[in-house]
Scaffold this active site. Structure first.
Site, PDB file in Angstrom:
ATOM      1  CE  LYS A   1      -9.706   2.318   7.914  1.00 43.66           C
ATOM      2  NZ  LYS A   1     -10.205   1.022   7.348  1.00 43.66           N
TER       3      LYS A   1
ATOM      4  N   GLY B   1       0.788  -1.233   0.000  1.00 49.84           N
ATOM      5  CA  GLY B   1       0.000   0.000   0.000  1.00 49.84           C
ATOM      6  C   GLY B   1       0.820   1.285   0.000  1.00 49.84           C
TER       7      GLY B   1
ATOM      8  NE  ARG C   1      -1.961  -3.173  -4.687  1.00 47.37           N
ATOM      9  CZ  ARG C   1      -1.991  -3.387  -3.376  1.00 47.37           C
ATOM     10  NH1 ARG C   1      -1.914  -2.374  -2.555  1.00 47.37           N
ATOM     11  NH2 ARG C   1      -2.111  -4.608  -2.898  1.00 47.37           N
TER      12      ARG C   1
ATOM     13  CD  GLU D   1       1.393  -0.261   6.628  1.00 48.47           C
ATOM     14  OE1 GLU D   1       0.899   0.021   5.505  1.00 48.47           O
ATOM     15  OE2 GLU D   1       1.089  -1.288   7.254  1.00 48.47           O
TER      16      GLU D   1
ATOM     17  CG  PHE E   1     -12.025  -0.837   2.775  1.00 48.59           C
ATOM     18  CD1 PHE E   1     -11.376  -1.627   3.704  1.00 48.59           C
ATOM     19  CD2 PHE E   1     -11.554  -0.809   1.468  1.00 48.59           C
ATOM     20  CE1 PHE E   1     -10.274  -2.393   3.341  1.00 48.59           C
ATOM     21  CE2 PHE E   1     -10.453  -1.573   1.095  1.00 48.59           C
ATOM     22  CZ  PHE E   1      -9.822  -2.371   2.042  1.00 48.59           C
ATOM     23  CB  VAL E   2      -9.731   4.740   2.200  1.00 44.06           C
ATOM     24  CG1 VAL E   2     -10.678   5.574   3.032  1.00 44.06           C
ATOM     25  CG2 VAL E   2      -8.565   4.250   3.048  1.00 44.06           C
TER      26      VAL E   2
ATOM     27  CG  ASP F   1      -5.355  -3.937  -2.190  1.00 46.93           C
ATOM     28  OD1 ASP F   1      -4.899  -3.505  -1.121  1.00 46.93           O
ATOM     29  OD2 ASP F   1      -5.722  -5.116  -2.344  1.00 46.93           O
TER      30      ASP F   1
ATOM     31  CG  ASP G   1      -7.691  -1.027  10.245  1.00 47.30           C
ATOM     32  OD1 ASP G   1      -8.301  -0.416  11.121  1.00 47.30           O
ATOM     33  OD2 ASP G   1      -8.234  -1.899   9.534  1.00 47.30           O
TER      34      ASP G   1
HETATM   35  P1  5GP Z   1      -3.497  -3.282  10.500  1.00 49.62           P
HETATM   36  O1  5GP Z   1      -2.592  -4.394  10.770  1.00 49.62           O
HETATM   37  O2  5GP Z   1      -2.993  -1.936  10.970  1.00 49.62           O
HETATM   38  O3  5GP Z   1      -4.886  -3.550  10.968  1.00 49.62           O
HETATM   39  O4  5GP Z   1      -3.690  -3.224   8.956  1.00 49.62           O
HETATM   40  C1  5GP Z   1      -2.907  -2.554   8.107  1.00 49.62           C
HETATM   41  C2  5GP Z   1      -3.181  -3.095   6.719  1.00 49.62           C
HETATM   42  O5  5GP Z   1      -4.582  -3.306   6.534  1.00 49.62           O
HETATM   43  C3  5GP Z   1      -2.787  -2.118   5.690  1.00 49.62           C
HETATM   44  O6  5GP Z   1      -1.468  -2.369   5.296  1.00 49.62           O
HETATM   45  C4  5GP Z   1      -3.781  -2.390   4.603  1.00 49.62           C
HETATM   46  O7  5GP Z   1      -3.312  -3.436   3.802  1.00 49.62           O
HETATM   47  C5  5GP Z   1      -5.013  -2.897   5.275  1.00 49.62           C
HETATM   48  N1  5GP Z   1      -6.060  -1.881   5.450  1.00 49.62           N
HETATM   49  C6  5GP Z   1      -6.620  -1.481   6.609  1.00 49.62           C
HETATM   50  N2  5GP Z   1      -7.562  -0.551   6.395  1.00 49.62           N
HETATM   51  C7  5GP Z   1      -7.618  -0.365   5.069  1.00 49.62           C
HETATM   52  C8  5GP Z   1      -8.412   0.485   4.220  1.00 49.62           C
HETATM   53  O8  5GP Z   1      -9.268   1.273   4.635  1.00 49.62           O
HETATM   54  N3  5GP Z   1      -8.151   0.385   2.891  1.00 49.62           N
HETATM   55  C9  5GP Z   1      -7.223  -0.444   2.375  1.00 49.62           C
HETATM   56  N4  5GP Z   1      -7.073  -0.448   1.055  1.00 49.62           N
HETATM   57  N5  5GP Z   1      -6.471  -1.261   3.137  1.00 49.62           N
HETATM   58  C10 5GP Z   1      -6.661  -1.223   4.471  1.00 49.62           C
END
Ligand code: 5GP
Ligand code: MG
Length: 483
Positions: free
Chosen positions: A425, A340, A459, A393, A446-447, A453, A397
């Site tokens: 987020k 990403g 992407r 990053e 969800f963005v 993606d 999230d």
């Molecule tokens: P975390 O481990 O912080 O929950 O997740 C991070 C990963 O979740 C990011 O690298 C991404 O791949 C995915 N992700 C979380 N929220 C989103 C979102 O709103 N959009 C997209 N495209 N990916 C997200």
């Protein structure tokens, strides 16, 4: 890249002791022991206890083993690994050729090759055993044996202390208890989650190496005279993050009630950190790993543009300016994680005005079907010892991806370790990783776009947009949570 075995063993033992020294139930402590052996040894593990007749072994807790193998039924204690009765470790190099294995065909079907059995000794008597199973031939070392023996001793301590507690609670005069009787032990023989989604959540936490305890503690909320009339038991406690998590259902009535309880809890226990994960948030989280009711929802397209190319450019320039100033004379290494970051990092480095290096790191995704642990699928190529590292990053999230990556980078002794993310987020954060450079804080939507993606699409959009997802057929298909 892998942390040393000794370090992994120490960490596992420390986690088991933490659970033992908490309010966790016996079954929870045993489960923690099992999971941490599995993780440290990268193997399947089961813990079996002798029943009160001392003739049968009942499966109590396991990790990383197929269900059919666990359901193979109770084992006869004297036919199955005799180490349980003699108090000796049993090392089996090839399960297919060893007469001590009671169900060799099942072991073969489960792909088990080598096995280690260590007795759980309680007051000089065998109370059960811990078995370690590997899918590749493994020679268990003295270090392995002494590690599992230590964990078995901790299990014995847990059994002993829960018996003491039980004896106090329901003392029955004239009835002597063997080390494996009593209600606490009966409960300990099966690890049960109130809802399958909780088990799924536990597996995700395991994948990210986030330690958890299920239903660890009940908080009294209301009293009448001395009597507690209302309590609240959060679903999970994450000791490493000092965070309680409550998963909720979609049913509005119960959510409202829970919100009220939670407000009350926060007033009474202001030091307690607790997070409420609503079912739809939680389902979206599961969907990212290809499981849960939203796993295969289709995208309807972009609902709205969140950040235009011009807005993004302005923010990225500002971040690059700060980094150029903060790292002047230090030649940082920028490390892109997963995929990403691609647009973000490409722009960012072009606006940074100081010399730098770039590298990339990719980790495996959680998969509901195999209980593997997190690993790097592509590690860094540069040596970061003594260097200033900035992890880049696209979006953070829950923070669990980043948390895992930072935990794995930390032992490599970088001079400094910082994080730069385009999107944050924050409302969904579980692992509270420090973020030094943040482009924008986004809500729980969800963005996609600008590198991010949805199932590998979108992407290449030049802006960040909010994705419109199709509603699943039935919102409450998975049923409601307990309580
Ligand atoms: P975390 O481990 O912080 O929950 O997740 C991070 C990963 O979740 C990011 O690298 C991404 O791949 C995915 N992700 C979380 N929220 C989103 C979102 O709103 N959009 C997209 N495209 N990916 C997200
Ligand atoms: Mg719940």
């Amino acid at each position: 890249m892998a942390i040393g075995k000794e370090q992994a063993y120490y960490k596992a033992a420390r986690r088991a002791v933490t659970a033992l020294n908490s309010d966790a139930s016996l079954k929870q402590v045993l489960h923690t022991i099992v999971r941490n052996i599995a993780r440290a040894m990268e193997a399947g593990v089961s813990l079996v206890l002798l029943d009160s007749s001392r003739k049968k072994l009942a499966h109590s807790s396991s990790w990383g083993l197929p269900q059919f193998y666990l359901r193979k039924g109770v084992l006869d204690a004297d036919k199955s690994l005799s180490e349980v009765l003699t108090g000796q470790p049993a090392v089996i190099g090839d399960v297919g050729r060893d007469s001590r294995v009671q169900y060799p065909e099942m072991a073969a079907k489960a792909g088990i090759v080598s096995m280690l059995g260590i007795p759980i000794m309680s007051s000089g008597l065998a109370a059960g055993s811990i078995r370690v199973y590997t899918r590749e031939p493994r020679e268990f070392t003295n270090q392995d044996i002494s590690f599992v023996t230590t964990m078995a001793n901790l299990a014995a301590v847990a059994l002993g202390s829960s018996l003491l507690r039980e004896e106090k609670e329901e003392a029955e005069p004239g009835r002597s208890q063997t080390p494996v009787e009593g209600a606490a032990l009966r409960k300990a023989r099966s690890v049960t989650f109130a809802h399958p989604s909780e088990e799924e959540f536990a597996r995700i936490l395991d994948f990210y190496d986030v330690e958890w305890i299920y239903e660890p503690r009940s908080f009294p909320l209301r009293w009448e005279a001395d009597r507690i009339t209302e309590m609240f038991t959060p679903d999970f406690y994450l000791p490493g993050l000092d965070l309680y998590i409550e998963l909720t259902t979609l049913k509005q009535s119960s959510v409202t009630k829970k919100n009220r309880k939670l407000r009350h809890l926060r007033q009474l226990y202001p030091e307690v950190k607790i997070m409420l994960l609503h079912k739809n948030e939680y389902d979206r989280l599961l969907a990212r790993y290809g499981c849960g009711p939203l796993a295969h929802t289709r995208a309807r397209g972009i609902r709205r543009v969140l950040y235009s190319p011009a807005e993004i450019e302005e923010r990225v320039r500002a971040l690059a300016g700060r980094i150029s100033k903060d790292y002047a004379g230090r030649r940082p290494i920028l490390v892109g994680v997963q995929r990403g970051f691609i647009c973000f990092m490409a722009d960012l480095i072009r606006y940074i005005t100081i010399p730098l290096d770039v590298d990339f790191i990719t980790m495996s995704y959680y998969s509901a079907s195999d209980h593997s642990m997190f690993k790097f699928t592509k590690d860094m190529e540069l040596n970061i010892a003594g260097r200033h590292v900035i992890v880049v990053e696209g979006i953070v999230d829950t923070g669990m991806t980043l948390n895992s990556i930072l935990n794995h980078l930390r032992p490599r002794r970088a001079a400094s370790l910082a994080v730069c993310t385009l999107l944050d987020k924050r409302v969904r954060r579980i692992a509270d990783v420090p973020l030094e450079y943040v482009g924008f804080e986004v809500e729980d939507e969800f963005v996609v776009g600008y590198g991010l993606d949805y199932e590998e699409e979108y992407r290449n959009l030049p802006f960040v947009g909010v994705l419109e997802l199709e509603k699943p057929e039935s919102e409450d298909r998975a049923g409601s949570h307990k309580k």
